[in-house]
Design a protein around this motif. Structure first.
Motif, mmCIF file in Angstrom:
data_model
loop_
_atom_site.group_PDB
_atom_site.id
_atom_site.type_symbol
_atom_site.label_atom_id
_atom_site.label_comp_id
_atom_site.label_asym_id
_atom_site.label_seq_id
_atom_site.Cartn_x
_atom_site.Cartn_y
_atom_site.Cartn_z
ATOM 1 N N GLY A 3 0.818 -1.212 0.000
ATOM 2 C CA GLY A 3 0.000 0.000 0.000
ATOM 3 C C GLY A 3 0.848 1.258 0.000
ATOM 4 N N ILE A 4 1.939 1.247 0.736
ATOM 5 C CA ILE A 4 2.823 2.417 0.787
ATOM 6 C C ILE A 4 3.460 2.651 -0.579
ATOM 7 C CG2 ILE A 4 4.965 3.317 1.800
ATOM 8 C CD1 ILE A 4 4.144 1.817 4.384
ATOM 9 N N ILE A 5 3.837 1.574 -1.241
ATOM 10 C CA ILE A 5 4.413 1.702 -2.583
ATOM 11 C C ILE A 5 3.373 2.253 -3.556
ATOM 12 C CG2 ILE A 5 5.356 0.400 -4.537
ATOM 13 C CD1 ILE A 5 6.660 -1.458 -2.426
ATOM 14 N N GLN A 6 2.144 1.781 -3.446
ATOM 15 C CA GLN A 6 1.083 2.281 -4.326
ATOM 16 C C GLN A 6 0.810 3.761 -4.081
ATOM 17 O OE1 GLN A 6 -2.519 -0.016 -4.216
ATOM 18 N NE2 GLN A 6 -1.439 -1.950 -4.539
ATOM 19 N N ILE A 7 0.811 4.155 -2.823
ATOM 20 C CA ILE A 7 0.558 5.563 -2.492
ATOM 21 C C ILE A 7 1.700 6.441 -2.996
ATOM 22 C CG2 ILE A 7 0.300 7.196 -0.585
ATOM 23 C CD1 ILE A 7 -1.239 4.925 0.885
ATOM 24 N N ALA A 8 2.927 5.968 -2.847
ATOM 25 C CA ALA A 8 4.084 6.720 -3.369
ATOM 26 C C ALA A 8 4.018 6.818 -4.889
ATOM 27 C CB ALA A 8 5.385 6.064 -2.923
ATOM 28 N N GLY A 32 0.432 16.627 -6.424
ATOM 29 C CA GLY A 32 0.919 15.292 -6.101
ATOM 30 C C GLY A 32 0.304 14.750 -4.826
ATOM 31 N N LEU A 33 0.161 15.617 -3.829
ATOM 32 C CA LEU A 33 -0.487 15.205 -2.581
ATOM 33 C C LEU A 33 -1.952 14.841 -2.813
ATOM 34 C CD1 LEU A 33 1.020 17.709 0.004
ATOM 35 C CD2 LEU A 33 1.405 15.244 -0.130
ATOM 36 N N GLY A 34 -2.587 15.514 -3.768
ATOM 37 C CA GLY A 34 -3.968 15.182 -4.116
ATOM 38 C C GLY A 34 -4.087 13.760 -4.633
ATOM 39 N N GLY A 35 -3.153 13.344 -5.461
ATOM 40 C CA GLY A 35 -3.135 11.966 -5.943
ATOM 41 C C GLY A 35 -2.926 10.975 -4.821
ATOM 42 N N MET A 36 -2.073 11.359 -3.878
ATOM 43 C CA MET A 36 -1.849 10.503 -2.709
ATOM 44 C C MET A 36 -3.104 10.380 -1.866
ATOM 45 S SD MET A 36 1.919 11.328 -1.132
ATOM 46 C CE MET A 36 1.430 10.845 0.471
ATOM 47 N N VAL A 37 -3.774 11.489 -1.634
ATOM 48 C CA VAL A 37 -5.004 11.478 -0.847
ATOM 49 C C VAL A 37 -6.048 10.604 -1.524
ATOM 50 C CG1 VAL A 37 -6.972 12.926 -0.156
ATOM 51 C CG2 VAL A 37 -4.650 13.700 0.285
ATOM 52 N N CYS A 38 -6.163 10.754 -2.825
ATOM 53 C CA CYS A 38 -7.142 9.988 -3.582
ATOM 54 C C CYS A 38 -6.870 8.486 -3.482
ATOM 55 C CB CYS A 38 -7.123 10.439 -5.032
ATOM 56 S SG CYS A 38 -8.309 9.597 -6.070
ATOM 57 N N TRP A 39 -5.635 8.085 -3.744
ATOM 58 C CA TRP A 39 -5.336 6.657 -3.753
ATOM 59 C C TRP A 39 -5.333 6.072 -2.341
ATOM 60 C CZ3 TRP A 39 -6.232 3.610 -7.449
ATOM 61 C CH2 TRP A 39 -5.809 2.298 -7.390
ATOM 62 N N ALA A 40 -4.867 6.834 -1.357
ATOM 63 C CA ALA A 40 -4.894 6.345 0.026
ATOM 64 C C ALA A 40 -6.331 6.149 0.495
ATOM 65 C CB ALA A 40 -4.158 7.317 0.949
ATOM 66 N N SER A 41 -7.211 7.080 0.124
ATOM 67 C CA SER A 41 -8.612 6.920 0.503
ATOM 68 C C SER A 41 -9.236 5.746 -0.245
ATOM 69 C CB SER A 41 -9.402 8.206 0.282
ATOM 70 O OG SER A 41 -9.420 8.542 -1.077
ATOM 71 N N TYR A 42 -8.849 5.533 -1.485
ATOM 72 C CA TYR A 42 -9.343 4.377 -2.242
ATOM 73 C C TYR A 42 -8.938 3.084 -1.547
ATOM 74 C CZ TYR A 42 -9.803 0.883 -5.900
ATOM 75 O OH TYR A 42 -10.128 -0.247 -6.606
ATOM 76 N N LEU A 43 -7.672 2.977 -1.177
ATOM 77 C CA LEU A 43 -7.208 1.762 -0.499
ATOM 78 C C LEU A 43 -7.899 1.587 0.855
ATOM 79 C CD1 LEU A 43 -3.378 1.876 -1.264
ATOM 80 C CD2 LEU A 43 -5.116 0.427 -2.337
ATOM 81 N N GLY A 44 -8.095 2.683 1.573
ATOM 82 C CA GLY A 44 -8.779 2.614 2.863
ATOM 83 C C GLY A 44 -10.226 2.175 2.722
#
Length: 149
Positions: A3-8, A32-44
């Motif tokens: 998950g950390i690799i995917q978020i990065a 870039g942080l927006g993409g991180m927020v989006c994907w982290a929320s998707y994984l969550g």
């Protein structure tokens, strides 16, 4: 760890996409942080909700809320941050397989992947609409009460 690799990777992808559109400095990193927020929320949400439509809908709502907040704080149009933020969610792989199966005339797989692609796109459109409408409504209510005083 995965998950950390995917978020990065989502950060790198969103930042690279924002750089293609000539964003620089602080706006580039915020995108870039927006993409991180989006994907982290998707994984969550994926860990909590089994429904793929709702997972994509809520992740897009989170990305849109982030873009709306950053646009207001940075005095920038929302689309600058929104487009880069939702890039990790774009159903490019399923769209590729949909077209591949259409060309190969494998209609059952074409139908399956086509439905999945349309479902993800509809969830993303709905999420953007819901969050943007909420922020527009909030801003109009706030403006109304500010003028009333």
């Amino acid at each position: 760890m995965e998950g950390i690799i995917q978020i990065a990777a989502s950060f790198a992808g969103s930042t690279g996409f924002a750089a293609l559109y000539h964003l620089h400095g602080k706006k580039l990193w915020i995108s870039g942080l927006g993409g991180m927020v989006c994907w982290a929320s998707y994984l969550g949400f994926q860990n909590v909700i089994e429904n793929a439509f709702l997972t994509n809908l809520f992740a897009t709502i989170a990305a849109t809320a982030y873009a709306e907040l950053m646009a207001r704080t940075q005095k920038t149009p929302v689309t600058v941050y929104l487009i880069s933020a939702i890039i990790p969610m774009v159903p490019g792989g399923t769209l590729y397989y949909t077209m591949n199966y259409a060309i190969a005339k494998e209609w059952s797989l074409f139908s399956e992947y086509g439905q999945r692609t349309v479902m993800i796109a509809a969830a993303m459109a709905g999420g953007i609409m819901i969050a943007s409408s909420f922020f527009k409504m909030y801003s109009q209510i706030r403006c109304y009460y500010t003028k009333k005083k």
